[in-house]
Scaffold this active site. Structure first.
Site, PDB file in Angstrom:
ATOM      1  N   CYS A  35       0.571  -1.187   0.153  1.00  0.00           N
ATOM      2  CA  CYS A  35       0.058  -0.409   0.604  1.00  0.00           C
ATOM      3  C   CYS A  35       0.887   1.309  -0.170  1.00  0.00           C
ATOM      4  O   CYS A  35       2.161   0.754   0.138  1.00  0.00           O
ATOM      5  CB  CYS A  35      -0.614   0.254   1.156  1.00  0.00           C
ATOM      6  SG  CYS A  35      -0.030   0.527   2.855  1.00  0.00           S
ATOM      7  N   HIS A  64       5.861  -5.539   8.817  1.00  0.00           N
ATOM      8  CA  HIS A  64       5.491  -6.803   8.879  1.00  0.00           C
ATOM      9  C   HIS A  64       5.277  -7.448   8.169  1.00  0.00           C
ATOM     10  O   HIS A  64       4.818  -8.098   7.012  1.00  0.00           O
ATOM     11  CB  HIS A  64       4.207  -6.612   9.606  1.00  0.00           C
ATOM     12  CG  HIS A  64       4.261  -6.350  11.172  1.00  0.00           C
ATOM     13  ND1 HIS A  64       3.221  -6.090  11.954  1.00  0.00           N
ATOM     14  CD2 HIS A  64       5.149  -5.997  11.547  1.00  0.00           C
ATOM     15  CE1 HIS A  64       3.257  -5.526  13.157  1.00  0.00           C
ATOM     16  NE2 HIS A  64       4.883  -5.343  13.039  1.00  0.00           N
ATOM     17  N   HIS A 147      -0.699  -4.687  19.028  1.00  0.00           N
ATOM     18  CA  HIS A 147      -0.231  -4.446  18.258  1.00  0.00           C
ATOM     19  C   HIS A 147       0.803  -3.270  18.177  1.00  0.00           C
ATOM     20  O   HIS A 147      -0.047  -1.894  19.116  1.00  0.00           O
ATOM     21  CB  HIS A 147      -1.211  -4.651  17.485  1.00  0.00           C
ATOM     22  CG  HIS A 147      -1.455  -4.627  15.804  1.00  0.00           C
ATOM     23  ND1 HIS A 147      -0.459  -3.164  15.206  1.00  0.00           N
ATOM     24  CD2 HIS A 147      -1.208  -5.409  14.652  1.00  0.00           C
ATOM     25  CE1 HIS A 147      -0.141  -3.624  13.736  1.00  0.00           C
ATOM     26  NE2 HIS A 147      -0.566  -4.491  13.653  1.00  0.00           N
ATOM     27  N   GLU A 149       0.802  -1.125  15.781  1.00  0.00           N
ATOM     28  CA  GLU A 149      -0.402   0.465  16.080  1.00  0.00           C
ATOM     29  C   GLU A 149      -0.899   0.673  17.037  1.00  0.00           C
ATOM     30  O   GLU A 149      -0.915   1.770  17.826  1.00  0.00           O
ATOM     31  CB  GLU A 149      -1.117   0.252  14.793  1.00  0.00           C
ATOM     32  CG  GLU A 149      -1.919   0.987  14.270  1.00  0.00           C
ATOM     33  CD  GLU A 149      -2.489   1.082  13.371  1.00  0.00           C
ATOM     34  OE1 GLU A 149      -4.368   2.031  13.207  1.00  0.00           O
ATOM     35  OE2 GLU A 149      -2.570   0.025  12.383  1.00  0.00           O
ATOM     36  N   SER A 246       1.278  -9.881  10.952  1.00  0.00           N
ATOM     37  CA  SER A 246       1.139  -8.737  10.245  1.00  0.00           C
ATOM     38  C   SER A 246      -0.974  -8.755  10.292  1.00  0.00           C
ATOM     39  O   SER A 246      -1.514 -10.066   9.755  1.00  0.00           O
ATOM     40  CB  SER A 246       1.154  -8.968   8.636  1.00  0.00           C
ATOM     41  OG  SER A 246       0.841  -7.936   7.955  1.00  0.00           O
ATOM     42  N   SER A 247      -1.342  -7.765  10.815  1.00  0.00           N
ATOM     43  CA  SER A 247      -2.813  -7.853  11.345  1.00  0.00           C
ATOM     44  C   SER A 247      -3.611  -7.942   9.757  1.00  0.00           C
ATOM     45  O   SER A 247      -4.847  -8.898   9.628  1.00  0.00           O
ATOM     46  CB  SER A 247      -3.597  -6.759  11.834  1.00  0.00           C
ATOM     47  OG  SER A 247      -4.752  -5.929  12.216  1.00  0.00           O
ATOM     48  N   ASN A 248      -3.299  -6.613   8.747  1.00  0.00           N
ATOM     49  CA  ASN A 248      -4.173  -7.562   7.581  1.00  0.00           C
ATOM     50  C   ASN A 248      -4.186  -8.699   6.970  1.00  0.00           C
ATOM     51  O   ASN A 248      -4.875  -8.419   6.548  1.00  0.00           O
ATOM     52  CB  ASN A 248      -4.198  -5.627   6.716  1.00  0.00           C
ATOM     53  CG  ASN A 248      -2.325  -6.235   6.144  1.00  0.00           C
ATOM     54  OD1 ASN A 248      -1.982  -6.333   4.866  1.00  0.00           O
ATOM     55  ND2 ASN A 248      -1.135  -5.591   6.465  1.00  0.00           N
ATOM     56  N   SER A 290       1.693  -5.366   3.457  1.00  0.00           N
ATOM     57  CA  SER A 290       3.356  -5.115   3.903  1.00  0.00           C
ATOM     58  C   SER A 290       4.098  -6.257   2.538  1.00  0.00           C
ATOM     59  O   SER A 290       5.552  -6.652   3.241  1.00  0.00           O
ATOM     60  CB  SER A 290       3.230  -6.044   5.513  1.00  0.00           C
ATOM     61  OG  SER A 290       3.175  -4.804   5.755  1.00  0.00           O
TER      62      SER A 290
END
Length: 331
Positions: A35, A64, A147, A149, A246-248, A290
């Site tokens: 992104c 990440h 996390h 963030e 990686s959360s997403n 990522s």
């Protein structure tokens, strides 16, 4: 686009029968991969290396993804967990996930040259948190405990002025005196569907709660989840390229599974077990925000070791977002 490979030693050793080596339809989701925030963070480290020379220190993983981190290490970046590991006089970059206020304050106090690679969309949430506290509201922050963030966002405001909410059960357990002014914010990389449900429950429990004008979940997270939904029903299996922290990327696995499609998180093509492909006629593929495109091609090449691959890119939207670099690195 169809690519054909003969039966390889890898295929033979896998134990797959010849009937299992039928052509494989590969649906590749778009958008996928990097992104604008990740592009910006990596460029910040690379430009810092050009500007300052080696080494440039980076507090926590810049993003990440081990492949990306290792690539930057090879160029001279040194990754550390805490600021006190950075030598006096050395340049340091803060990761794309954001940091608590005390971190840049400590860097300034030490006289370090520091660069903030926090994604601008995360920085926007930081500013919203400050404004809510200034307005006298207690913040309910929807996110995942631990996390980076979440740690960074909660570190923007005084301790005790923000409460983390992870689940609907957490919402049910909230207990505030009548008349308490409340607001909510969310982590940018959450499940769109989960977050919508939690926010709706918050609004039901606290009708006067204040929320952001626009959705905090970032465009890239939302777009990648939508893209997975568009292909999941057509697949017998979906692969997500991304890191386990990686959360997403984890959310993309969940999105596929909620659509009724088994999904697996992988970091590299070498992790694919050919037995996964037994009985699979159509395979889905995507990459977290990522993960670079080179890893997508690596996975496709790995699949070609066993099957004839017929690729189809399924595009649900086109992204053209670009974020400015910090003024210290701007041309």
């Amino acid at each position: 686009m169809t690519t054909t490979a003969p039966t390889s030693p890898a295929a033979a050793q896998s134990g797959l029968a010849q009937t299992d080596l039928a052509p494989l339809k590969l649906l590749i989701a778009a958008p996928r991969g990097f992104c604008a925030g990740v592009d910006r963070a990596i460029e910040i480290v690379e430009r810092a290396l050009d500007r300052f020379g080696q080494p440039v220190f980076v507090r926590h993983e810049i993003v990440h993804n081990r492949f990306v981190v290792d690539g930057l290490k090879a160029k001279g970046a040194v990754f550390v967990e805490e600021l006190d590991e950075v030598p006096d006089g050395a340049p340091v970059v803060f990761s794309a996930h954001g940091v608590p206020k005390v971190v840049p304050a400590a860097a300034t106090e030490r006289g370090l040259d520091w660069l903030d690679a926090t994604c601008p969309l995360v920085s926007k949430v930081h500013r919203q948190a400050e404004r809510q506290v200034e307005a006298g509201r207690h913040i309910l922050f929807v996110g995942h405990k631990g996390h980076p963030e979440v740690i960074g966002t909660m570190g923007q405001v005084p301790e005790g002025s923000i409460t983390l909410v992870e689940t609907l059960d957490d919402v049910a357990a909230l207990d505030f005196p009548a008349g308490t002014a409340l607001s909510f914010l969310t982590q940018t990389t959450l499940s769109v569907d989960d977050t919508r449900e939690i926010v709706a429950t918050l609004r039901t429990r606290f009708p006067d709660i204040s929320g952001p004008r626009a959705e905090d979940i970032c465009y890239a997270t939302s777009n990648r989840q939508t893209a997975v939904k568009s292909i999941a029903a057509r697949c017998q299996l979906l692969l997500v390229i991304g890191a386990p922290n990686s959360s997403n990327s984890l959310r993309l696995v969940e999105v596929a599974e909620r659509e009724g499609t088994p999904a697996r998180l992988i970091q590299r093509g070498s992790e694919i077990d050919p037995s996964w492909l037994v009985g699979v006629e159509t395979l889905g593929l995507t990459a977290g925000a990522s993960a670079p495109e080179v890893l997508v091609r690596e996975v496709v090449d790995r699949l070609r070791e066993w099957r004839t691959v017929d690729e189809e890119t399924v595009t649900t939207t086109v992204e053209n977002m670009v974020f400015k670099l910090p003024r210290q690195l701007a041309d």
